[in-house]
Design an enzyme around this catalytic site. Structure first.
Site, PDB file in Angstrom:
ATOM      1  N   CYS A 382       0.854  -1.476  -0.079  1.00 18.26           N
ATOM      2  CA  CYS A 382       0.376   0.100  -0.323  1.00 18.26           C
ATOM      3  C   CYS A 382       0.763   1.243  -0.279  1.00 18.26           C
ATOM      4  O   CYS A 382       1.384   1.830  -0.876  1.00 18.26           O
ATOM      5  CB  CYS A 382      -1.144  -0.511   1.273  1.00 18.26           C
ATOM      6  N   HIS A 516      -3.773  -4.572   0.086  1.00 14.04           N
ATOM      7  CA  HIS A 516      -3.333  -5.568   1.433  1.00 14.04           C
ATOM      8  C   HIS A 516      -3.392  -6.919   1.792  1.00 14.04           C
ATOM      9  O   HIS A 516      -3.994  -8.440   1.752  1.00 14.04           O
ATOM     10  CB  HIS A 516      -4.088  -5.098   3.127  1.00 14.04           C
ATOM     11  N   GLU A 518      -1.371  -9.529   2.776  1.00 13.51           N
ATOM     12  CA  GLU A 518      -1.879  -9.793   4.686  1.00 13.51           C
ATOM     13  C   GLU A 518      -2.395 -10.259   5.217  1.00 13.51           C
ATOM     14  O   GLU A 518      -2.745 -11.010   6.211  1.00 13.51           O
ATOM     15  CB  GLU A 518      -0.918  -9.124   5.615  1.00 13.51           C
TER      16      GLU A 518
HETATM   17  N1  GLN Z   1      -1.559   7.157   2.924  1.00 14.21           N
HETATM   18  C1  GLN Z   1      -1.928   5.865   1.890  1.00 14.21           C
HETATM   19  C2  GLN Z   1      -3.383   5.773   1.151  1.00 14.21           C
HETATM   20  O1  GLN Z   1      -3.885   6.580   2.127  1.00 14.21           O
HETATM   21  C3  GLN Z   1      -1.540   4.463   2.110  1.00 14.21           C
HETATM   22  C4  GLN Z   1      -2.562   3.844   2.427  1.00 14.21           C
HETATM   23  C5  GLN Z   1      -2.475   2.549   3.563  1.00 14.21           C
HETATM   24  O2  GLN Z   1      -0.609   2.116   3.611  1.00 14.21           O
HETATM   25  N2  GLN Z   1      -3.245   1.785   3.970  1.00 14.21           N
HETATM   26  O3  GLN Z   1      -3.804   5.700  -0.342  1.00 14.21           O
END
Ligand code: GLN
Length: 544
Positions: A382, A516, A518
């Protein structure tokens, strides 16, 4: 017939009630029953989405896009049953629904009260959206005696009454502390906690007593006598060396047998082969790898619960013990390469996980640069993908202004606010002034992998679905620039507009994903990205 098991906690928090619930569900599954786990959280937040990860731990996201308590992650990892939005509710959500109904006039002018309106809403939640599961295990967050949990306790008391003993069972998790000065275990806190529960009309059927020591039969008998619980239903829950041992340990202590006995069921012994295999693999690794996680919330490891579990699963798949080092990314915010190299010297692989906000981002970019230049395996998740893209843009393509609009206005918004995307067939529009709660790209989205890519090789599939939780996206318009700088977009949304995976073909293992992974890893089904990543770390540890 669906039976309901209600799990409450007493004496102190952090007794592992969530794990205990998940382990009990796994044991019932191993006896051939279908299960669903639910959690009722007493706090007033509508969901944990806006809560600080350092206070509340990780926010677990479901396929259908709900931001939920981290215990739901344990539920999925232990049972493999996917959670849904309807499996986690908070006091805040219940009240906001009740108040919305009141404003609409649905209560036809009645006076709205905790009993029956709030308790009815809780009971409806517990019973809604079920698929005829054999067992629903419903965990009540918090500790008995908290003001906030009272409506939940009242609701499950009523449910117990309505369902009858043959369809409901109350399990209470308590602590039996060892007092060194007296040299003995003390049962009094458990007695008090059960009294507290009885005072709201709930008589526990089974007590799960956490202790750090063996408990003499005499103490067990005493707890049974004072708490009005059959002695065989006073189950000892000793600490174990890893969480996947919990189902085996609770089975040994007779937890599932007592539950089955309570309901008057007669089943064969559970098949625990799967749990024995996992424990065998964890206890007998063939080697060890060091993985450094460079992040901001490293002070509370619960904020990355699913991540550390997924790494353990990757270790199981490769028969490796995964040692995790937590590195605060701000320590890498220096121009001195030697300091960076020093901090990362032991890393067989580097991971930059999800994150929010500019603070610490420069250090993450430094870590990514180190991984790229030194051929250290890299997995970005992410925010870790967004920063990998900025690293390539800034350091290879020479775009020193490349940035994310999350950090403020920028002339080169390589990562920017996606103002629209599709949910099902509907286009959803977002803008910068939206509420912060529940307005990210949340839940499962499809992704198509490119032939011949590392992503395709690792997944061994072309179409995948993964869970998201972010507000910003890499802008596909910069694709050519990135490809010229050696970064390939190897996974895209089916309409080709959103980059979901980037990788560097000139590197042994450099891959970063917008989702994600995970959240979907299980001990008995390690996620391919984590198996691949730990494997790459293993190769690296052999080289150096
Ligand atoms: N801050 C980033 C976004 O909002 C990544 C979010 C995250 O890593 N879950 O896109």
């Amino acid at each position: 017939m669906t039976r309901f098991i209600f799990i409450t906690g007493g004496v102190v928090s952090s007794l592992g009630k969530g794990l205990g619930s998940a382990a009990l569900a796994a044991l019932l599954q191993a006896r051939g029953y279908s299960v669903r786990l639910r959690k009722l959280d007493p706090y007033l937040n509508v969901d944990p989405g806006t809560m600080s990860p350092t206070q509340h731990g990780e926010v677990f996201v479901t396929d259908d896009g709900a931001e939920t308590d981290l215990d739901l992650g344990h539920y999925e990892r232990f049972t493999g049953v996917g959670n849904r939005r309807t499996d986690n509710v908070t006091t805040g959500r219940i009240y906001s629904d009740v108040l919305a109904k009141e404003r609409r006039g649905d209560y036809l002018g009645a006076t709205i009260q905790v009993i029956p309106h709030v308790t009815d809403a809780i009971k409806a939640f517990v019973k809604a959206n079920l698929d005829g599961e054999d067992f629903v295990l419903c965990e009540i967050g918090g500790t008995v005696g908290d003001i906030e949990s009272l409506p939940f306790l009242e609701a499950i008391r009523q449910l117990g009454n309505e369902l009858g003993r043959e369809r409901s069972c109350f399990v209470h998790v308590t602590l039996v502390p060892y007092i060194a000065a007296a040299g003995e275990l003390k049962t009094k806190p458990t007695q008090h906690s059960v009294k507290e529960l009885q005072s709201v009309g709930i008589q526990p059927d089974i007590l799960l007593c956490r202790t750090e020591h063996e408990m003499p039969d005499e103490q067990r008998g005493k707890i049974g006598l004072f708490c009005n619980v059959r002695e065989s239903a006073v189950i000892l829950a000793n600490d174990v060396s890893n969480i996947y041992e919990v189902p085996l340990s609770y089975h040994e202590q007779g937890l599932d047998r007592e539950v089955i006995r309570h309901f008057g069921l007669d089943t064969q012994e559970p098949d625990l082969a799967r749990w024995e295999e996992i424990n065998h693999a964890i206890q007998n690794p063939e080697g060890e790898v060091n993985i450094t996680i460079v992040g901001k919330y490293v002070s509370l490891q619960d904020s990355y619960k699913s991540l550390t579990e997924a790494l353990t699963h990757g270790g199981i798949a490769n028969r490796q013990k995964v040692k995790i080092s937590w590195l605060d990314s701000e320590l890498l915010e220096t121009d001195d390469d030697i300091i960076v190299a020093d901090h990362l010297a032991n890393a067989d692989a580097i991971l930059v996980p999800g994150g929010f906000g500019e603070r610490g981002s420069k250090g993450k970019i430094r870590a990514i640069q180190f991984a790229r230049e030194k051929n250290v395996p890299y997995l970005g998740i992410c925010f870790g993908m967004q920063m990998a893209v900025l690293e390539t843009a800034r350091n290879i393509a020479g775009m020193s202004n490349a940035s994310s609009t999350e950090f403020g206005e920028t002339p080169e918004p390589i990562v920017g606010l996606m103002t629209e995307w599709n949910i099902g067939n509907e286009l959803t529009t977002r803008d910068a002034d939206d509420d912060l709660g529940g307005t990210m790209r949340l839940g499962a989205y499809d992704c198509v992998l490119e032939e011949g890519s590392l992503a395709k090789e690792v997944y061994a599939e072309t179409n995948i679905s993964e869970r998201h939780r972010h507000r910003y996206e890499v802008n596909i318009g910069y694709r050519d620039m990135l490809e010229k700088a050696g970064m390939k977009m190897s996974g895209l949304s089916p309409d080709g507009r959103l980059p979901e995976i980037v990788e560097r073909p000139d590197h042994p293992f450099f891959i970063a994903v917008q989702f994600h992974p995970e959240l979907k890893s299980r001990p008995f089904e390690p996620h391919p990205l984590f198996s691949g990543f730990v494997n790459a770390a293993k190769e690296r540890s052999r080289l150096v």
